[in-house]
Design an enzyme around this catalytic site. Structure first.
Site, mmCIF file in Angstrom:
data_model
loop_
_atom_site.group_PDB
_atom_site.id
_atom_site.type_symbol
_atom_site.label_atom_id
_atom_site.label_comp_id
_atom_site.label_asym_id
_atom_site.label_seq_id
_atom_site.Cartn_x
_atom_site.Cartn_y
_atom_site.Cartn_z
ATOM 1 N N ILE A 269 11.189 50.198 -130.205
ATOM 2 C CA ILE A 269 10.118 51.178 -130.271
ATOM 3 C C ILE A 269 10.771 52.550 -130.197
ATOM 4 C CG2 ILE A 269 8.020 52.061 -129.153
ATOM 5 C CD1 ILE A 269 7.622 49.281 -127.939
ATOM 6 N N CYS A 270 10.271 53.493 -130.974
ATOM 7 C CA CYS A 270 10.925 54.802 -131.002
ATOM 8 C C CYS A 270 10.933 55.462 -129.631
ATOM 9 C CB CYS A 270 10.277 55.705 -132.045
ATOM 10 S SG CYS A 270 8.507 55.972 -131.817
#
Length: 461
Positions: A269-270
């Protein structure tokens, strides 16, 4: 690191990261395909921008409802292409539906401003679509991210050419088929391919706006191309998000927060937690609980595979480098036997600031821990970073919370919760993490340009 994927002649070959079996092959769009899609979008733009905003909203709403009818199909395909848990994948598709519905309502309400000029004149600021938008999206939450950018662009009157990630081309192509049916020909198209095709698209004459979510490496290459074309650029790229753990906290609760941030979706996930700075006062108990949580996830089969072996090898390389440089591996850190791209939840301590685990985005289920003497040291270490996406601070001290909010040079600061936030928020990443609003109501501003109008009565005979 290359951002291409496996190819066989002019096809992208996708294998299931769970077991290595082939999912399928998708043709790569050649340069003529891409240029033609841009030209068709340019030709369709004038009529689409002239379509009443309410009618554009209805089309977007119909597209959202069509997507909502196929949640399970999309979730299964997402699972097979990227390894994401089916329930999480379904949640992403439902989020995409909600996002399209939101922009179906918000875009027709996007308005300009009246200005106070001379009494005999009319002065205003009018928002207008930019033109043709090239939308390039990632693989880790592909349907939700794509829906946001596509929905905002189409809702404000732009035409769109979308290139989904080469790591989930089947999913991107299916999304294109479902959505395109609800818009006039040329208004929305999908092309497939890797880095080369993405560069052709964003550099095409006739593209007025580029929206990219993905790696910093890819985003910076796109930025250099767009600097020469003059297109407006929005990009949300990699992050190296810090987690600060203050003194006086419940170690079990703090470790649970760290585990959620570092291990959810296998760290892909960023805004995953990439760096952990923990106060010495609670460090031993915190690390013990974090290791226990990592092992619980590993033993329970709760860590999904990484998207492919290339990503797994990149993650392992950073872990191995850190161990060679003196980091202490407490759990995980080994590539499992067998086919697929699995990697265990991993915890390391005795990390130093010069290790790649702390200077670069790892994008895997890894929690590198540094023990600090006080909150000020933690904040100083968190601040010194090239990225600027998000950060989290766990503290019971209001003064420390305010200091973190003020000094962390990131787009999003979270206090006492690694994930969460109210609807409608929209952040601007900083540094190597990108620029521009990539979601929320403010994304409509990015998708439009402003024209100032001054109107006054003519003198007649």
């Amino acid at each position: 690191m290359s951002i291409e994927t496996s190819r066989f002649d002019d096809e992208i070959v996708i294998t299931d990261p769970s077991d290595g079996s082939e999912v399928g092959r998708v043709p790569v769009s050649d340069e003529n395909d891409i240029r033609e899609a841009v030209a068709a979008a340019r030709a369709a733009f004038d009529e689409w921008r002239a379509t009443p905003a309410g009618e554009r909203g209805v089309a977007l709403r119909n597209a959202a409802l069509a997507l909502g009818d196929r949640v399970d199909e999309f979730a299964e395909l997402h699972h097979r292409e990227t390894g994401r848990d089916r329930d999480e994948a379904a949640g992403g598709v439902r989020a995409a539906v909600d996002t399209l519905l939101q922009y179906a309502e918000l875009a027709p309400l996007h308005r300009g401003r009246s200005l106070l000029g001379a009494p005999e004149a009319l002065d205003l600021m009018r928002a207008e679509p930019r033109g043709v938008a090239a939308v390039v999206t990632p693989w880790n939450d592909p349907v939700a991210v794509s829906a946001g950018l596509i929905g905002a662009a189409l809702g404000t009157g732009n035409a769109v050419v979308h290139k989904p990630s080469e790591r989930c081309p089947h999913l991107g192509r299916l999304l294109g088929e479902v959505l395109a049916e609800h818009f006039p020909p040329g208004v929305f198209a999908t092309v497939t391919g890797g880095a080369r095709e993405g560069e052709i698209l964003v550099g095409s004459s006739g593209v007025d706006l580029v929206a990219h979510v993905g790696s910093t490496f890819a985003g910076e290459r796109i930025a250099r191309i767009v600097a020469l074309t003059g297109a407006h650029l929005i990009r949300e790229n990699g992050g190296n998000d810090a987690l600060i753990v203050d003194a006086g906290l419940d170690p079990e609760w703090a470790a649970a927060q760290a585990a959620i941030g570092a291990f959810t979706n296998s760290g892909q996930i960023c805004t995953s937690v990439e760096r952990v700075f923990v106060h010495r006062e609670i460090a031993d108990e915190f690390v013990e609980e974090l290791v226990r949580e990592a092992e619980r996830r590993n033993e329970g089969g709760l860590v999904a595979p990484l998207v492919d072996e290339r990503m797994r090898d990149s993650v392992h390389e950073q872990v191995a480098e850190a161990v060679s440089a003196g980091a202490r591996l407490l759990t995980g850190g080994a590539i499992p036997e067998g086919a697929g791209a699995r990697y265990p939840a991993t915890v390391l301590t005795d990390c130093t600031a010069d290790m790649r685990l702390l200077t670069e985005e790892t994008f895997g289920p890894v929690a590198p821990v540094m023990v600090v003497e006080d909150f000020e040291e933690a904040l100083e270490r968190a601040v010194h970073d090239e990225y600027g996406l998000a950060a989290t601070v766990l503290t019971g001290d209001l003064e420390h919370a305010h200091a973190a909010i003020d000094r962390l040079p990131v787009g999003t600061v979270k206090v006492n919760n690694v994930f969460g936030g109210a609807p409608g928020g929209s952040a601007q990443p900083r540094g190597r993490s990108g620029s521009g609003f990539g979601y929320g109501p403010e994304l409509l501003d990015e998708m439009t340009t402003v024209k100032v109008v001054h109107m006054q009565a003519a003198r007649t005979r």
